[in-house]
Design a protein around this motif. Structure first.
Motif, PDB file in Angstrom:
ATOM      1  N   VAL A  11      40.182 -21.387  42.293  1.00 61.33           N
ATOM      2  CA  VAL A  11      39.315 -21.200  43.457  1.00 61.33           C
ATOM      3  C   VAL A  11      39.883 -21.949  44.661  1.00 61.33           C
ATOM      4  CG1 VAL A  11      37.009 -21.619  44.406  1.00 61.33           C
ATOM      5  CG2 VAL A  11      37.269 -20.864  42.029  1.00 61.33           C
ATOM      6  N   LYS A  12      39.901 -21.279  45.818  1.00 61.93           N
ATOM      7  CA  LYS A  12      40.374 -21.888  47.060  1.00 61.93           C
ATOM      8  C   LYS A  12      39.245 -22.078  48.061  1.00 61.93           C
ATOM      9  CE  LYS A  12      44.598 -21.797  45.534  1.00 61.93           C
ATOM     10  NZ  LYS A  12      45.214 -23.055  45.039  1.00 61.93           N
ATOM     11  N   GLU A  13      38.285 -21.158  48.056  1.00 61.73           N
ATOM     12  CA  GLU A  13      37.131 -21.216  48.949  1.00 61.73           C
ATOM     13  C   GLU A  13      36.039 -20.317  48.383  1.00 61.73           C
ATOM     14  OE1 GLU A  13      38.187 -19.753  52.815  1.00 61.73           O
ATOM     15  OE2 GLU A  13      38.191 -17.656  52.160  1.00 61.73           O
ATOM     16  N   PHE A  14      34.838 -20.464  48.934  1.00 66.51           N
ATOM     17  CA  PHE A  14      33.717 -19.650  48.479  1.00 66.51           C
ATOM     18  C   PHE A  14      33.203 -18.761  49.605  1.00 66.51           C
ATOM     19  CE2 PHE A  14      33.475 -23.014  45.257  1.00 66.51           C
ATOM     20  CZ  PHE A  14      33.414 -22.229  44.113  1.00 66.51           C
ATOM     21  N   ALA A  15      33.137 -17.458  49.321  1.00 69.53           N
ATOM     22  CA  ALA A  15      32.505 -16.542  50.261  1.00 69.53           C
ATOM     23  C   ALA A  15      31.004 -16.792  50.299  1.00 69.53           C
ATOM     24  CB  ALA A  15      32.790 -15.099  49.857  1.00 69.53           C
ATOM     25  N   LEU A  16      30.451 -17.237  49.156  1.00 66.57           N
ATOM     26  CA  LEU A  16      29.011 -17.448  49.043  1.00 66.57           C
ATOM     27  C   LEU A  16      28.740 -18.481  47.957  1.00 66.57           C
ATOM     28  CD1 LEU A  16      26.168 -16.298  49.951  1.00 66.57           C
ATOM     29  CD2 LEU A  16      26.325 -14.781  47.971  1.00 66.57           C
ATOM     30  N   VAL A  17      27.807 -19.387  48.245  1.00 65.73           N
ATOM     31  CA  VAL A  17      27.284 -20.314  47.240  1.00 65.73           C
ATOM     32  C   VAL A  17      25.779 -20.109  47.183  1.00 65.73           C
ATOM     33  CG1 VAL A  17      26.812 -22.737  46.714  1.00 65.73           C
ATOM     34  CG2 VAL A  17      29.114 -22.041  47.401  1.00 65.73           C
TER      35      VAL A  17
ATOM     36  N   VAL B 228      30.923 -29.730  45.555  1.00 68.96           N
ATOM     37  CA  VAL B 228      31.564 -28.443  45.818  1.00 68.96           C
ATOM     38  C   VAL B 228      31.830 -28.268  47.312  1.00 68.96           C
ATOM     39  CG1 VAL B 228      31.191 -25.938  45.810  1.00 68.96           C
ATOM     40  CG2 VAL B 228      30.692 -27.296  43.758  1.00 68.96           C
ATOM     41  N   MET B 229      30.832 -28.585  48.141  1.00 75.44           N
ATOM     42  CA  MET B 229      30.999 -28.410  49.588  1.00 75.44           C
ATOM     43  C   MET B 229      31.986 -29.397  50.178  1.00 75.44           C
ATOM     44  SD  MET B 229      27.174 -27.328  50.926  1.00 75.44           S
ATOM     45  CE  MET B 229      26.219 -28.463  49.914  1.00 75.44           C
ATOM     46  N   ASP B 230      32.150 -30.543  49.545  1.00 72.35           N
ATOM     47  CA  ASP B 230      33.150 -31.510  50.009  1.00 72.35           C
ATOM     48  C   ASP B 230      34.569 -31.062  49.680  1.00 72.35           C
ATOM     49  OD1 ASP B 230      31.599 -33.400  51.317  1.00 72.35           O
ATOM     50  OD2 ASP B 230      31.218 -34.571  49.500  1.00 72.35           O
ATOM     51  N   LYS B 231      34.730 -30.338  48.580  1.00 72.14           N
ATOM     52  CA  LYS B 231      36.083 -29.960  48.140  1.00 72.14           C
ATOM     53  C   LYS B 231      36.513 -28.590  48.656  1.00 72.14           C
ATOM     54  CE  LYS B 231      39.194 -29.728  44.235  1.00 72.14           C
ATOM     55  NZ  LYS B 231      39.476 -30.149  42.854  1.00 72.14           N
ATOM     56  N   TYR B 232      35.544 -27.655  48.800  1.00 72.91           N
ATOM     57  CA  TYR B 232      35.905 -26.276  49.125  1.00 72.91           C
ATOM     58  C   TYR B 232      35.255 -25.807  50.421  1.00 72.91           C
ATOM     59  CZ  TYR B 232      37.517 -25.932  44.280  1.00 72.91           C
ATOM     60  OH  TYR B 232      38.182 -26.129  43.097  1.00 72.91           O
ATOM     61  N   PRO B 233      35.986 -25.015  51.214  1.00 74.78           N
ATOM     62  CA  PRO B 233      35.326 -24.335  52.329  1.00 74.78           C
ATOM     63  C   PRO B 233      34.289 -23.349  51.793  1.00 74.78           C
ATOM     64  CG  PRO B 233      37.731 -24.252  52.543  1.00 74.78           C
ATOM     65  CD  PRO B 233      37.433 -24.742  51.164  1.00 74.78           C
ATOM     66  N   VAL B 234      33.103 -23.359  52.376  1.00 77.50           N
ATOM     67  CA  VAL B 234      32.020 -22.455  51.978  1.00 77.50           C
ATOM     68  C   VAL B 234      31.568 -21.685  53.205  1.00 77.50           C
ATOM     69  CG1 VAL B 234      29.660 -22.296  51.080  1.00 77.50           C
ATOM     70  CG2 VAL B 234      31.249 -23.993  50.118  1.00 77.50           C
ATOM     71  N   LYS B 235      31.609 -20.354  53.141  1.00 79.00           N
ATOM     72  CA  LYS B 235      31.244 -19.536  54.300  1.00 79.00           C
ATOM     73  C   LYS B 235      29.737 -19.416  54.482  1.00 79.00           C
ATOM     74  CE  LYS B 235      35.469 -16.735  54.241  1.00 79.00           C
ATOM     75  NZ  LYS B 235      36.023 -15.352  54.110  1.00 79.00           N
ATOM     76  N   LYS B 236      29.008 -19.324  53.352  1.00 76.54           N
ATOM     77  CA  LYS B 236      27.568 -19.088  53.453  1.00 76.54           C
ATOM     78  C   LYS B 236      26.862 -19.670  52.232  1.00 76.54           C
ATOM     79  CE  LYS B 236      26.292 -15.105  55.038  1.00 76.54           C
ATOM     80  NZ  LYS B 236      25.987 -13.659  55.210  1.00 76.54           N
ATOM     81  N   VAL B 237      25.660 -20.221  52.459  1.00 79.90           N
ATOM     82  CA  VAL B 237      24.796 -20.680  51.379  1.00 79.90           C
ATOM     83  C   VAL B 237      23.555 -19.801  51.342  1.00 79.90           C
ATOM     84  CG1 VAL B 237      23.256 -22.526  50.613  1.00 79.90           C
ATOM     85  CG2 VAL B 237      25.591 -23.075  51.345  1.00 79.90           C
ATOM     86  N   LEU B 238      23.276 -19.240  50.171  1.00 78.98           N
ATOM     87  CA  LEU B 238      22.079 -18.431  49.951  1.00 78.98           C
ATOM     88  C   LEU B 238      21.102 -19.275  49.145  1.00 78.98           C
ATOM     89  CD1 LEU B 238      20.867 -15.525  50.264  1.00 78.98           C
ATOM     90  CD2 LEU B 238      21.756 -15.066  47.976  1.00 78.98           C
TER      91      LEU B 238
END
Length: 263
Positions: free
Chosen positions: A37-43, A59-69
């Motif tokens: 995993v490099k980034e998350f389109a959605l968490v 998770v948010m500290d380690k990976y770029p996250v585009k959107k949280v649902l």
């Protein structure tokens, strides 16, 4: 551990549904790295209990996250408040789940929100559980129902409003295999071939409950339990799928039927 953390990978997109408890953060990060995993389109945070959002900060500290649902429910716990603050600090788009919303992923997979309703259920045994986000994951003719910790009241609501969308090849067991959930009517509507139960080894709650396991068996469902099988992996090309446990690497392979509009 005693919680939920579900990674969905489709093409270039990765989605995380819940993040386990605080004590398993490092194990979660290790597994995510192992999966590339490099980034998350959605968490997705299905509901604000610690065993579902305990790893969100990490998770948010380690990976770029585009959107949280999020389910839109609030909690007074430090874990929830820290999660909420981290979303704001990172400037991540924050969306409350609404029934009918669909998220199309690279590689052809799709996620549809089925629950909670705009007006939350109130006065149930656990409103936080019953207003969990419920998702239906599909790719081609493959389908999986992700149910958070919903209990019988939410199951009844889903049967009333979304019965035609519950049928799925695989069911993520509601509420870790608790007696509060997996009613006979709900299992009949889901009509799943397999169920995956996420729970900790020798957990204090006695999950999964024997009566619930009997219900699954009575519906001819193959049963996978993370406490026994370790990380459970499902792979599908949209035409067939297989299920594999990390500790008991038994493989269940299924060929899906021809296109069925009822799915």
């Amino acid at each position: 551990g005693q919680g939920d953390a579900i990674l969905i990978q489709s093409g270039r997109d990765a989605v995380l549904v819940d993040s386990g408890d605080t004590g398993t953060r490092n194990e979660l990060l290790r597994l995510l790295a192992q999966e590339g995993v490099k980034e998350f389109a959605l968490v997705v945070a299905t509901h604000p209990h610690a065993d579902h959002i305990g790893g969100m900060e990490a998770v948010m500290d380690k990976y770029p996250v585009k959107k949280v649902l999020d389910s839109g429910q609030v909690h007074t716990s430090k874990i929830f408040i820290d999660y909420w603050k981290k979303v704001a600090a990172k400037g991540i788009e924050f969306v409350r789940a609404k029934p009918g919303e669909r998220y199309r992923l690279d590689g052809g997979a799709q996620i549809e929100v089925l629950w909670p309703e705009d007006e939350f259920l109130r006065g149930t045994d656990s409103d936080l559980n019953n207003n969990s986000i419920v998702l239906r994951l599909t790719k081609g003719e493959f389908s999986m129902l992700l149910t958070g910790d919903i209990q019988k009241e939410a199951e009844m609501g889903l049967l009333k409003k979304h019965k035609d969308k519950l049928k799925s090849d695989i069911l993520k067991a509601p509420h870790h295999g608790s007696n509060t959930s997996s009613t006979a009517a709900f299992l009949r509507a889901a009509n799943a071939k397999a169920v995956i139960i996420s729970c900790g080894k020798n957990n204090d709650y006695g999950f999964p409950k024997p009566a619930v396991l009997r219900r699954y068996e009575g519906n001819n469902m193959k049963i996978y339990v993370t406490a026994d099988d370790g990380t459970v992996t499902v792979v599908s090309d949209g035409k067939s799928y297989e299920i594999r446990g990390a500790l008991r690497p038994n493989v269940s392979r299924e060929a899906l039927p021809a296109a069925d509009s009822s799915r």
